[in-house]
Design a protein around this motif. Structure first.
Motif, PDB file in Angstrom:
ATOM      1  N   LEU A   1       6.155 -14.502   8.091  1.00 23.37           N
ATOM      2  CA  LEU A   1       7.122 -13.611   7.449  1.00 23.37           C
ATOM      3  C   LEU A   1       6.984 -13.541   5.937  1.00 23.37           C
ATOM      4  CD1 LEU A   1      10.349 -14.564   9.441  1.00 23.37           C
ATOM      5  CD2 LEU A   1       8.821 -12.638   9.843  1.00 23.37           C
ATOM      6  N   THR A   2       6.318 -14.500   5.320  1.00 25.60           N
ATOM      7  CA  THR A   2       6.247 -14.522   3.855  1.00 25.60           C
ATOM      8  C   THR A   2       5.629 -13.258   3.261  1.00 25.60           C
ATOM      9  OG1 THR A   2       6.175 -16.945   3.815  1.00 25.60           O
ATOM     10  CG2 THR A   2       5.335 -15.796   1.884  1.00 25.60           C
ATOM     11  N   PRO A   3       4.520 -12.716   3.800  1.00 24.18           N
ATOM     12  CA  PRO A   3       3.997 -11.466   3.201  1.00 24.18           C
ATOM     13  C   PRO A   3       4.983 -10.308   3.238  1.00 24.18           C
ATOM     14  CG  PRO A   3       2.348 -12.473   4.623  1.00 24.18           C
ATOM     15  CD  PRO A   3       3.621 -13.213   4.864  1.00 24.18           C
TER      16      PRO A   3
ATOM     17  N   GLY B   1      -1.293  -7.940  11.946  1.00 23.04           N
ATOM     18  CA  GLY B   1      -2.203  -8.750  12.761  1.00 23.04           C
ATOM     19  C   GLY B   1      -1.953 -10.228  12.592  1.00 23.04           C
ATOM     20  N   ALA B   2      -1.537 -10.642  11.392  1.00 28.38           N
ATOM     21  CA  ALA B   2      -1.236 -12.059  11.174  1.00 28.38           C
ATOM     22  C   ALA B   2      -0.037 -12.501  12.005  1.00 28.38           C
ATOM     23  CB  ALA B   2      -0.973 -12.311   9.687  1.00 28.38           C
ATOM     24  N   LEU B   3       0.903 -11.578  12.263  1.00 30.16           N
ATOM     25  CA  LEU B   3       2.042 -11.923  13.115  1.00 30.16           C
ATOM     26  C   LEU B   3       1.565 -12.353  14.500  1.00 30.16           C
ATOM     27  CD1 LEU B   3       4.533  -9.027  12.253  1.00 30.16           C
ATOM     28  CD2 LEU B   3       4.610 -11.381  11.436  1.00 30.16           C
ATOM     29  N   LEU B   4       0.632 -11.583  15.067  1.00 22.84           N
ATOM     30  CA  LEU B   4       0.119 -11.910  16.392  1.00 22.84           C
ATOM     31  C   LEU B   4      -0.704 -13.199  16.364  1.00 22.84           C
ATOM     32  CD1 LEU B   4      -0.328 -11.201  19.358  1.00 22.84           C
ATOM     33  CD2 LEU B   4      -2.250  -9.767  18.663  1.00 22.84           C
TER      34      LEU B   4
ATOM     35  N   ALA C   1       8.128  -3.095   3.542  1.00 16.58           N
ATOM     36  CA  ALA C   1       7.587  -3.751   4.738  1.00 16.58           C
ATOM     37  C   ALA C   1       6.512  -2.894   5.399  1.00 16.58           C
ATOM     38  CB  ALA C   1       8.717  -4.044   5.726  1.00 16.58           C
ATOM     39  N   VAL C   2       6.722  -1.567   5.432  1.00 29.91           N
ATOM     40  CA  VAL C   2       5.713  -0.671   6.012  1.00 29.91           C
ATOM     41  C   VAL C   2       4.444  -0.694   5.166  1.00 29.91           C
ATOM     42  CG1 VAL C   2       5.201   1.727   6.573  1.00 29.91           C
ATOM     43  CG2 VAL C   2       7.438   0.780   7.125  1.00 29.91           C
ATOM     44  N   GLY C   3       4.597  -0.772   3.852  1.00 31.45           N
ATOM     45  CA  GLY C   3       3.436  -0.814   2.980  1.00 31.45           C
ATOM     46  C   GLY C   3       2.618  -2.082   3.124  1.00 31.45           C
ATOM     47  N   ARG C   4       3.188  -3.095   3.736  1.00 35.69           N
ATOM     48  CA  ARG C   4       2.460  -4.341   3.991  1.00 35.69           C
ATOM     49  C   ARG C   4       2.174  -4.527   5.479  1.00 35.69           C
ATOM     50  NH1 ARG C   4       5.984  -4.814  -0.122  1.00 35.69           N
ATOM     51  NH2 ARG C   4       5.169  -5.729  -2.075  1.00 35.69           N
ATOM     52  N   SER C   5       2.113  -3.417   6.200  1.00 33.21           N
ATOM     53  CA  SER C   5       1.858  -3.482   7.639  1.00 33.21           C
ATOM     54  C   SER C   5       0.463  -4.002   7.961  1.00 33.21           C
ATOM     55  CB  SER C   5       2.048  -2.096   8.263  1.00 33.21           C
ATOM     56  OG  SER C   5       1.180  -1.143   7.662  1.00 33.21           O
TER      57      SER C   5
ATOM     58  N   ALA D   1       0.848  -1.190   0.000  1.00 30.67           N
ATOM     59  CA  ALA D   1       0.000   0.000   0.000  1.00 30.67           C
ATOM     60  C   ALA D   1       0.888   1.246   0.000  1.00 30.67           C
ATOM     61  CB  ALA D   1      -0.916  -0.003   1.224  1.00 30.67           C
ATOM     62  N   PRO D   2       0.380   2.373  -0.500  1.00 33.74           N
ATOM     63  CA  PRO D   2       1.183   3.611  -0.484  1.00 33.74           C
ATOM     64  C   PRO D   2       1.605   3.970   0.941  1.00 33.74           C
ATOM     65  CG  PRO D   2      -0.745   3.872  -1.875  1.00 33.74           C
ATOM     66  CD  PRO D   2      -0.921   2.567  -1.154  1.00 33.74           C
ATOM     67  N   SER D   3       2.857   4.274   1.114  1.00 32.87           N
ATOM     68  CA  SER D   3       3.377   4.613   2.440  1.00 32.87           C
ATOM     69  C   SER D   3       4.520   5.590   2.282  1.00 32.87           C
ATOM     70  CB  SER D   3       3.859   3.362   3.186  1.00 32.87           C
ATOM     71  OG  SER D   3       4.897   2.722   2.466  1.00 32.87           O
ATOM     72  N   GLY D   4       4.829   6.275   3.376  1.00 29.97           N
ATOM     73  CA  GLY D   4       5.923   7.233   3.347  1.00 29.97           C
ATOM     74  C   GLY D   4       5.531   8.531   2.658  1.00 29.97           C
ATOM     75  N   SER D   5       6.509   9.297   2.294  1.00 28.68           N
ATOM     76  CA  SER D   5       6.299  10.597   1.647  1.00 28.68           C
ATOM     77  C   SER D   5       7.282  10.740   0.494  1.00 28.68           C
ATOM     78  CB  SER D   5       6.479  11.735   2.655  1.00 28.68           C
ATOM     79  OG  SER D   5       7.769  11.689   3.231  1.00 28.68           O
TER      80      SER D   5
END
Length: 425
Positions: free
Chosen positions: A303-305, A270-273, A262-266, A242-246
């Protein structure tokens, strides 16, 4: 044109997916159902497989059932049943086929699958463990309450913070396992799930009224999944960022690109938890599963995503040339970011293990590093080569060995590593 009053039917579509047509689909259905139900007649053998000589921890079993409900609920919230073929979006406007009814039927099918799969797992574990009547009632209450919760939320459009719901359900599963709640209290927990579902039923727009843009987006995702399965190339389903950052005028570097990816796939945080909690509760509920297997598979799935950014670059040589970085630099940069995500997942797993009162061996923790390497090996695989399938005769029939080798590039390293660690341990 004279109308005969016949109800139009979607071309090529079979009722119930053709499972009652008497063809091979019917045979597979009967064989699968028969195989699944034979487990209830061999409870002693399955008891040794699942629980071994130790006593059954029924609170942990009920907590595992709640976690399965959380995973199923999260899958339904993706609303993969909301789609329509572009051709149907044209002629169904003038036909007597109700588009809303078609989407509602798919929702009912997904909800039925959710109930059948989780209900079967709960019934199998309680039957094998010799659960009492109160345990059966508690499991039934949890599954029924989760079905109500999943239905009332999946039937409406997305609402803010809906992704938190499955996480709350997972935390409830940990509490049931850690506090050792009795079966009577778990029944009230299931009733609370149903009440929450009824409260969330009000408000929002039903997904059956989705517009053309939403239906076409769902159709494109469905076609992508179908093509990936048909051509044995799951890398097609790597999630986009997804769009992230500036905006930045600085020269792009591999490390910054990996971090932004990695931030764009944050949204998969929830899947990590969920996976960490499932590994911890599963380690208590099914003690025969080695810690290396649970931790290794859990880390790989979680971790795959987050390794998809490297996979997208690897399948696009032009983009790699535009970056001006070598393949080794890209792999190292994404490996560093992936290791940071793995460290965070390990912290979540340690907290979950501490909450349920168990632990894993140091060899099991080393499988997290192995999972990072396996994810990097998975996403850097070359495009599938179909020129030489390499068929090999097996008792089950011909098997395309070369395609299977390409398909399991990445998981093979994890499997061999877990096997070696298990032998060493």
């Amino acid at each position: 044109m004279v109308s005969l009053g016949l109800r139009p039917r979607v071309p090529g579509r079979k009722r119930f997916g053709g499972v009652f047509s008497g063809d091979s689909a019917t045979f597979l259905l009967l064989f699968g159902v028969g195989f699944l139900f034979t487990a209830f007649f061999r409870t002693d053998a399955w008891h040794r497989v699942l629980f071994g000589p130790s006593a059954v921890d029924f609170p942990a079993v009920l907590g595992l059932v709640v976690l399965c409900c959380a995973v199923g609920w999260r899958s339904l919230l993706r609303r993969g049943f909301v789609w329509a073929e572009p051709a149907e979006l044209t002629w169904m406007d003038f036909a007597r086929v109700d588009r809303r009814r078609v989407v509602a039927a798919r929702l009912a099918g997904g909800l039925s699958g959710f109930f059948v799969v989780i209900g079967y797992l709960a019934a199998l574990m309680l039957a094998v463990g010799g659960g009492s009547l109160d345990q059966w009632r508690a499991a039934a209450a949890v599954v029924a309450g989760s079905v109500v919760l999943a239905f009332t939320t999946a039937r409406r459009t997305a609402f803010p913070a809906e992704a938190v719901g499955p996480l709350v359900l997972a935390v409830v599963g940990v509490v049931i396992s850690a506090v050792r709640l009795d079966a009577a209290t778990v029944q009230y927990v299931g009733a609370a799930f149903a009440l929450c579902g009824l409260a969330l039923a009000f408000g929002g727009q039903p997904v059956t009224r989705a517009g053309r843009a939403v239906l076409l987006e769902g159709w494109n995702a469905r076609v992508l999944r179908s093509v990936a399965v048909t051509f044995l190339d799951p890398m097609m389903m790597l999630p986009e960022a997804a769009p992230s950052g500036s905006w930045s005028l600085r020269r792009p570097t591999p490390l910054r690109l990996a971090w932004v990816g990695a931030v764009g796939r944050s949204r998969y945080a929830g899947a990590l938890l969920l996976v960490a909690v499932a590994v911890a509760v599963g380690h208590v509920a099914v003690p025969t599963l080695p810690g290396q297997v649970l931790v290794g598979l859990g880390a790989y799935l979680a971790l795959t995503p987050f390794g998809a950014g490297l996979g997208v670059l690897w399948r696009n040589p032009g983009r790699r040339r535009w970056l001006g970085s070598s393949s080794r630099e890209l792999v190292i940069a994404h490996g560093v970011v992936l290791a940071a995500v793995a460290l965070g997942w390990s912290a979540l797993l340690a907290v979950a293990l501490l909450a349920v009162g168990t632990s894993v061996s140091p060899l099991a923790w080393s499988t997290v590093v192995l999972s990072v390497l396996s994810v990097l090996r998975t996403v850097t695989r070359a495009p599938v080569d179909y020129s030489s399938a390499g068929f090999v005769d097996t008792p089950a029939g011909p098997m395309p060995a070369n395609l299977v080798r390409q398909l399991f590039r990445g998981p093979d390293l994890l499997a061999v590593g877990i096997l070696v660690l298990s032998l060493v341990g």
